[in-house]
Scaffold this active site. Structure first.
Site, PDB file in Angstrom:
ATOM      1  N   ASP A 271       5.131  13.779  11.892  1.00 53.61           N
ATOM      2  CA  ASP A 271       6.406  13.802  12.599  1.00 53.61           C
ATOM      3  C   ASP A 271       7.236  12.656  12.025  1.00 53.61           C
ATOM      4  O   ASP A 271       6.680  11.629  11.637  1.00 53.61           O
ATOM      5  CB  ASP A 271       6.170  13.605  14.099  1.00 53.61           C
ATOM      6  CG  ASP A 271       7.471  13.577  14.875  1.00 53.61           C
ATOM      7  OD1 ASP A 271       8.268  14.509  14.714  1.00 53.61           O
ATOM      8  OD2 ASP A 271       7.689  12.602  15.619  1.00 53.61           O
TER       9      ASP A 271
ATOM     10  N   ASP B  14       3.828  10.509  17.434  1.00 51.92           N
ATOM     11  CA  ASP B  14       3.903   9.337  18.303  1.00 51.92           C
ATOM     12  C   ASP B  14       3.088   9.519  19.575  1.00 51.92           C
ATOM     13  O   ASP B  14       2.979   8.604  20.380  1.00 51.92           O
ATOM     14  CB  ASP B  14       5.357   8.987  18.644  1.00 51.92           C
ATOM     15  CG  ASP B  14       6.080  10.136  19.352  1.00 51.92           C
ATOM     16  OD1 ASP B  14       5.407  11.054  19.831  1.00 51.92           O
ATOM     17  OD2 ASP B  14       7.320  10.108  19.399  1.00 51.92           O
TER      18      ASP B  14
ATOM     19  N   ASP C 175       4.333  15.062  21.146  1.00 52.53           N
ATOM     20  CA  ASP C 175       3.665  15.894  20.149  1.00 52.53           C
ATOM     21  C   ASP C 175       2.297  16.385  20.600  1.00 52.53           C
ATOM     22  O   ASP C 175       1.487  16.790  19.772  1.00 52.53           O
ATOM     23  CB  ASP C 175       3.502  15.098  18.839  1.00 52.53           C
ATOM     24  CG  ASP C 175       4.835  14.687  18.247  1.00 52.53           C
ATOM     25  OD1 ASP C 175       5.736  15.534  18.207  1.00 52.53           O
ATOM     26  OD2 ASP C 175       4.974  13.526  17.834  1.00 52.53           O
TER      27      ASP C 175
END
Length: 728
Positions: A328, A521, A525
């Protein structure tokens, strides 16, 4: 060394010295036998006692029984043949040396890891009256209470600093050796060490929900998630020992009978019994049963001191096979906060342009306004700022020292007739005009983390084939970050569900043997972290969502530690495979040579004890982080007093979820028997024993009384061996 290790070492040394003395004494017959029986009993009396108990309890394949039969058989052959008792005593002596070394090495590994994870606060200081501090157990402190942390003490619970400033040592949590400065308003997490000033902290979580508690639970649970290699060794040990024992019996009986009945030759019983005894010595799978779990235990413990927590040996094994890493962007490769990255003035100097923009944005809470004020720390100066007006969709206009200053986007410049021009740099462009004249622009962007580029490069050097980035940002911003970092592929403008779909497609593309890791993080997610082969959460210190969702938890924001974790995982797996191949290979070779009469008892001793010592030494290498990415060691800390648990710490006597108990057990086989005994105890729903961590986790049936059931569990475990202990 603990008292038991010291006692066994004294026995070993005493027996060895007696052997040396007896070698020079001209003894024969029964006097010689009686003399050599003394060192044999000194070093082996406990093995013979355990062997007898094993027979009584119908546990015939215990290593003590195998060693007792082998050495007593060798003693009997010595009486029958030449009176040389050296081999028989040497087998027992070296077996005890191996057991002592195993106990010492495993204990040392436990102490190393316990020292690294020594983050549990023992007490909290509560100021009940001005100037008077009372020490209480952290479990008794409620949310919203104010605790006082003196220099040298641990922060007992997660909270926010309300008074005082200091530096915190967070190396046990993050692996970061550089102390962290904290001021009033800063969040702090439990387990940190206060290094300098006095801190007053308002707690935001109870102890059970604080960072230190969650990390300790995570590390303790890691031992229960076993790798494929550990499952293989457990099955192999159950099959290997009985097969070799039956082969030893066959080797002792069949060849002499064939010689005597079918070939008309002398049976030569002593020769074939001697070869069978060699089989028995080699039949203990100690090298594998000890070294494989120890390798994973050491690997997980070694990486934990760098702030990387792996939830189990199975995840460490999977991480070693990862060849695709999906990131990400925001908060993982970038800091996730806007910062001024460039200032392009037209008619005034850069600092003055930033000065005016910060003044105009003085009262705004927009992230762009915050970043401008952060970039110009002296914003609250003597300048006059008035008539501030926020124009929706355009920007902000204000009068600064009598001049009308407009700060906003291109639409605002068009509206006031200022001749602006675009900027080639990627980011949010903030244009500034003074009294209708274009004065320049400021570039604000999400800043790439310091080690992000090095992390991608390190992963590629590790053999990762694809480094992919997923983001909800626009294409220009995504392409810019990807090009700077050397990302292989970038996908932009994705919604959370789109990220899951992308990861699904990447998993389908994976080649056989490859694995995919997702790095996020840990907050937004969770679905992707769960779907990947390995979910890695970054910056998880204090984040409950990250610790729950991920398989690997990085306690700080350094992406370079992903490569460190993978290198440690691969090193650990290399050690595991080295020990498997070496241990099985040597034992197989000596078994064949022993059957053919080409290997004597000394070779069998090496195949058993020597291989175990070498395998354990090799396993402890996993404690050390691979070179090139190693951080700094933990500074020495002051000793701290302990506090007796308060009333609220006493556990309920009625079952309510699993509990962990410290145990004492010397060998993996006994640990397995303790687990079986605990499971069979009435009222126990489940029980697992972690030999390396010396811990037993027990869950009771609903409504059962803990005190009564655990007393029965302890009694049943004591029946396995007298020195097996469950601490209640």
């Amino acid at each position: 060394m603990n008292p038991k290790q010291k006692k066994n070492l004294i026995r070993i040394v005493a027996a060895a010295l007696l052997m040396i003395v007896l070698a020079f004494l001209p003894l024969s017959g029964m006097a010689r036998f009686a003399a050599y029986l003394v060192p044999y009993l000194i070093v082996g009396y406990d093995v013979i006692w355990k062997a007898g108990r094993g027979l009584w309890k119908r546990q015939p394949f215990d290593e003590s029984l195998l060693m007792a039969v082998a050495t007593l058989g060798a003693m009997a052959l010595a009486i029958y043949e030449d009176g040389d008792y050296t081999e028989a005593i040497a087998v027992m002596l070296f077996y005890q040396i191996g057991e002592w070394f195993q106990s010492y090495a495993v204990g040392r590994s436990r102490r190393n890891i316990s020292d690294l994870m020594d983050i549990r606060p023992d007490f909290a200081n509560i100021e009940q009256q001005p100037g008077q501090l009372t020490r209480v157990a952290p479990e008794t402190v409620a949310v919203g209470s104010t605790v006082v942390v003196k220099p040298g003490e641990k922060v007992p619970l997660d909270g926010v600093v309300t008074e005082g400033s200091s530096t915190l040592d967070t190396v046990a949590l993050t692996g970061e050796s550089l102390p962290r400065r904290v001021e009033p308003g800063d969040a702090v997490v439990s387990g940190s060490i206060n290094q300098s000033g006095l801190l007053h902290i308002r707690t935001t979580k109870v102890f059970a929900e604080s960072t230190a508690s969650k990390i300790l639970v995570l590390v303790e649970d890691a031992g229960s998630r076993k790798s494929k290699a550990e499952h293989f060794i457990a099955k192999f040990a159950r099959v290997y020992t009985p097969i070799v024992v039956y082969a030893a019996v066959a080797l002792a009986l069949l060849p002499p009978l064939v010689n005597m009945v079918f070939l008309g030759l002398p049976p030569v019983w002593e020769t074939w019994i001697y070869r069978a005894l060699i089989f028995l010595v080699i039949s203990c799978p100690c090298a594998l049963v000890i070294s494989i779990p120890l390798s994973f235990f050491a690997g997980i413990g070694g990486i934990s001191r760098q702030g990387v927590l792996v939830k189990g040996a199975n995840y460490l094994e999977t991480l070693s096979k990862v060849d695709t890493v999906v990131f990400d962007k925001t908060g993982t490769l970038t800091k996730g906060v806007f910062e001024v990255t460039a200032i392009h003035p037209e008619v005034i100097n850069p600092q003055e342009l930033l000065h005016l923009a910060a003044h105009v944005e003085r009262f705004s809470t927009h992230p762009i306004a915050v970043s401008l004020r952060n970039a110009y720390r002296q914003e609250a100066d003597a300048c006059t700022v008035e008539d501030v007006e926020e124009i929706s969709g355009h920007g902000v206009r204000a009068r600064v020292n009598g001049s009308v200053v407009c700060v906003g986007n291109a639409k605002m410049m068009e509206a006031i007739g200022a001749k602006w021009h675009p900027c080639e740099q990627t980011g949010t462009i903030v244009h500034v005009a003074i009294d209708g004249t274009y004065a320049g622009h400021i570039v604000i962007a999400d800043v790439i983390k310091e080690h992000a580029g090095a992390a991608i490069e390190a992963l590629h050097k590790n053999g990762v084939k694809r480094a992919i980035m997923l983001t909800g940002d626009g294409r220009a911003a995504a392409d810019h970050v990807a090009s700077v970092l050397g990302i292989d592929a970038a996908y932009s403008e994705l919604l959370p569900q789109d990220k899951v779909s992308k990861v699904e497609s990447f998993l389908q593309e994976e080649q056989e043997g490859g694995r995919l890791a997702f790095v996020g993080d840990g907050i937004n997610d969770a679905p992707v972290l769960s779907r990947a082969d390995v979910g890695i959460a970054m910056g998880a210190m204090g984040s409950d969502a990250a610790i729950e969702a991920a398989d690997v938890v990085l306690m700080d924001d350094d992406p370079l530690k992903i490569a460190l974790a993978q290198r440690t995982a691969r090193k650990t797996m290399r050690i595991v495979y080295e020990n498997i191949v070496f241990s099985i290979g040597v034992k197989a070779v000596v078994l064949v040579l022993g059957a053919l009469g080409l290997a004597n008892m000394w070779a069998a001793i090496f195949a058993d004890v020597g291989v175990m010592i070498l395998a354990v030494c090799n396993a402890t290498r996993a404690l050390f982080v691979p070179k090139g990415l190693r951080g700094y060691g933990r500074p020495q800390r002051q000793d701290e007093e302990t506090v007796q648990p308060g009333p609220s710490q006493q556990q309920s006597v009625i079952s309510s979820g699993p509990r962990a108990y410290k145990i004492e057990v010397d060998c993996p086989n006994c640990a397995g028997l303790m687990e079986e005994a605990a499971r069979k105890t009435k009222g126990v729903r489940s029980a697992t024993v972690n030999f390396m961590a010396q811990e037993m986790k027990v869950e009771l049936e609903d409504g059962e009384n803990w005190d009564q059931v655990m007393t029965a569990v302890r009694d049943n475990c004591k029946k396995v061996e007298d020195d097996c202990e469950v601490y209640l």
